[in-house]
Design a protein around this motif. Structure first.
Motif, PDB file in Angstrom:
ATOM      1  N   GLU A  82       0.776  -1.067   0.054  1.00 45.27           N
ATOM      2  CA  GLU A  82      -0.199  -0.055  -0.110  1.00 45.27           C
ATOM      3  C   GLU A  82       0.758   1.273   0.058  1.00 45.27           C
ATOM      4  O   GLU A  82       0.457   2.174  -0.556  1.00 45.27           O
ATOM      5  CB  GLU A  82      -0.896   0.074   1.134  1.00 45.27           C
ATOM      6  N   ALA A 111       0.167   7.288  -6.446  1.00 44.14           N
ATOM      7  CA  ALA A 111      -1.001   8.353  -6.210  1.00 44.14           C
ATOM      8  C   ALA A 111      -0.520   9.710  -5.966  1.00 44.14           C
ATOM      9  O   ALA A 111      -0.836  10.660  -6.630  1.00 44.14           O
ATOM     10  CB  ALA A 111      -1.860   8.061  -5.099  1.00 44.14           C
ATOM     11  N   LYS A 150      -8.698   1.538  -5.346  1.00 44.34           N
ATOM     12  CA  LYS A 150      -8.551   2.981  -4.562  1.00 44.34           C
ATOM     13  C   LYS A 150      -7.673   3.714  -5.113  1.00 44.34           C
ATOM     14  O   LYS A 150      -7.852   5.251  -5.175  1.00 44.34           O
ATOM     15  CB  LYS A 150      -8.422   2.771  -3.039  1.00 44.34           C
ATOM     16  N   TYR A 151      -6.562   3.433  -5.439  1.00 43.88           N
ATOM     17  CA  TYR A 151      -5.244   4.238  -5.840  1.00 43.88           C
ATOM     18  C   TYR A 151      -5.114   4.269  -7.338  1.00 43.88           C
ATOM     19  O   TYR A 151      -4.576   5.276  -7.607  1.00 43.88           O
ATOM     20  CB  TYR A 151      -4.225   3.925  -5.063  1.00 43.88           C
ATOM     21  N   LEU A 192       1.406   2.130  -3.354  1.00 40.93           N
ATOM     22  CA  LEU A 192       0.097   2.688  -4.034  1.00 40.93           C
ATOM     23  C   LEU A 192       0.039   4.155  -3.642  1.00 40.93           C
ATOM     24  O   LEU A 192      -0.395   4.897  -4.648  1.00 40.93           O
ATOM     25  CB  LEU A 192      -1.028   2.006  -3.617  1.00 40.93           C
ATOM     26  N   LYS A 193       0.584   4.485  -2.424  1.00 38.32           N
ATOM     27  CA  LYS A 193       0.169   6.006  -1.840  1.00 38.32           C
ATOM     28  C   LYS A 193       1.415   6.756  -2.879  1.00 38.32           C
ATOM     29  O   LYS A 193       0.925   7.945  -3.346  1.00 38.32           O
ATOM     30  CB  LYS A 193       0.609   5.964  -0.658  1.00 38.32           C
TER      31      LYS A 193
END
Ligand code: PEP
Ligand code: MN
Length: 338
Positions: free
Chosen positions: A145, A152, A177-178, A148-149
């Motif tokens: 994750e 983004a 979500k990303y 992923l951040k």
């Protein structure tokens, strides 16, 4: 289906085949030729097992007429489907977008520097793996994750939409979500639960061809995503396993025009996994555009020698920049742009 009987088939054997067809809820049309008899099956037989009929006594061979992939088939939709990733990166139109970025997201500086550089070079989307499928369990598995951040953040900094891989059905919501587009990798290309979950995600899906998949199997895998209600699928030829050992995989470029004859979905090429060698990426990218690819996905790293994954096949942002200049010329020659 067309069922071709053996020249020696008896009347009883033909009748047995006719009965099998009727039991399937389909109609038969028996054509008695001078040398042999053919049973034409009338109706949608896509859900029926042709191999069972082929085993019946007196049957020589069975041929399918309808493709087993109904939604992905070109017959259903003769015009190419345009798949939009993010706000405006369109695959399947006149433009041929380049998706570029590192194999893996490694840290903030690496992904931000790369994202800015590939944008500058002319790429229209950013790639980068946060969840990595690795052959060796002790190899770098990706930042998860956190990666992923970072992707983004790179999107926020550059405006480039993000393509990133999802490995399991349970992580689809998290990645969606990303990400702007979910990548399903070669090793997962027949993970049917994952295909179905990605189909339900509402995000475009980039489905790589399995490294040992026929095109027929590939399009049936694709059908899982479409059948889940998602028509935004981008296909990707990324090389298959053969005896050839001068490349990591054999980049089967004839799959591009052949897929275009069978499906309405856009087809892109990954010359990085396809060759395994940075030195071959530019030529194979140009060949991909020449043979009709609707996009490219290319591994780019600012310092390939120190990349955590796939450094040998990663080109530098400078090389990408030069490459895109030449891709534009090839695209122009076939009335497209890049
Ligand atoms: C990748 O894009 O880094 C990757 C792992 O791709 P593939 O699934 O084609 O091997
Ligand atoms: Mn890679």
């Amino acid at each position: 289906m067309i069922i071709v009987m053996k020249p020696t088939a008896t009347k009883q054997q033909v009748q047995h085949v006719v009965n099998l067809v009727r039991e399937m809820g389909l109609k038969d049309h028996v054509i008695e030729g001078t040398d042999l008899t053919v049973v034409a099956v009338i109706g949608d037989d896509r859900k029926k097992d042709k191999d069972v009929v082929e085993q019946a006594p007196g049957v020589d061979r069975v041929m399918r007429v309808l493709a087993p992939y109904k939604l992905a088939a070109l017959e259903r939709k003769p015009e190419r489907t345009a798949v939009t990733v993010g706000r405006s990166c369109v695959f399947g139109g006149k433009n041929i977008p380049v998706v570029a970025g590192p194999c893996s997201v490694e840290n903030e500086k690496q992904i931000l520097t790369t994202a800015k550089a590939v944008k500058q070079a002319g790429a229209q989307a950013l790639r980068g793996g946060a969840f990595k499928p690795r052959t060796n369990p002790y190899a770098f598995q990706g930042l998860g994750e956190e990666g992923l951040k970072l992707l983004a953040a790179a999107r926020d900094a550059t405006g480039l939409p993000v393509v990133t891989e999802v490995l399991t059905p349970t992580e689809v919501d998290l990645v969606a979500k990303y990400a702007d587009c979910l990548q399903i990798g070669t090793r997962n290309s027949q993970n049917f639960k994952l295909l179905d979950a990605a189909g339900r995600s509402g995000k475009p899906v980039l489905l790589k061809r399995g490294m040992a998949m026929t095109l027929d199997e590939y399009l049936q895998a694709t059908e899982y995503i479409l059948a889940a209600g998602n028509e935004n699928v981008i296909l990707c030829e990324r090389g298959i396993r053969t005896f050839e050992d001068h490349t990591r995989n054999t980049l089967s470029l004839s799959a591009v025009p052949e897929l275009h004859l069978r499906t309405h979905l856009p087809v892109i090429v990954d010359p990085s996994q396809g060759t395994g060698h940075a030195r071959l990426v530019a030529d194979m990218s140009r060949a991909s555009v020449a043979c009709g690819a609707d996009g490219l996905i290319i591994e780019v790293h600012p310092d390939p020698e120190h990349a955590m994954t796939d450094g040998a096949q990663s080109i530098t942002p400078g090389s990408l920049s030069e490459l895109i200049v030449s891709l534009k010329k090839i695209a122009g020659a076939i009335d497209r742009d890049c």
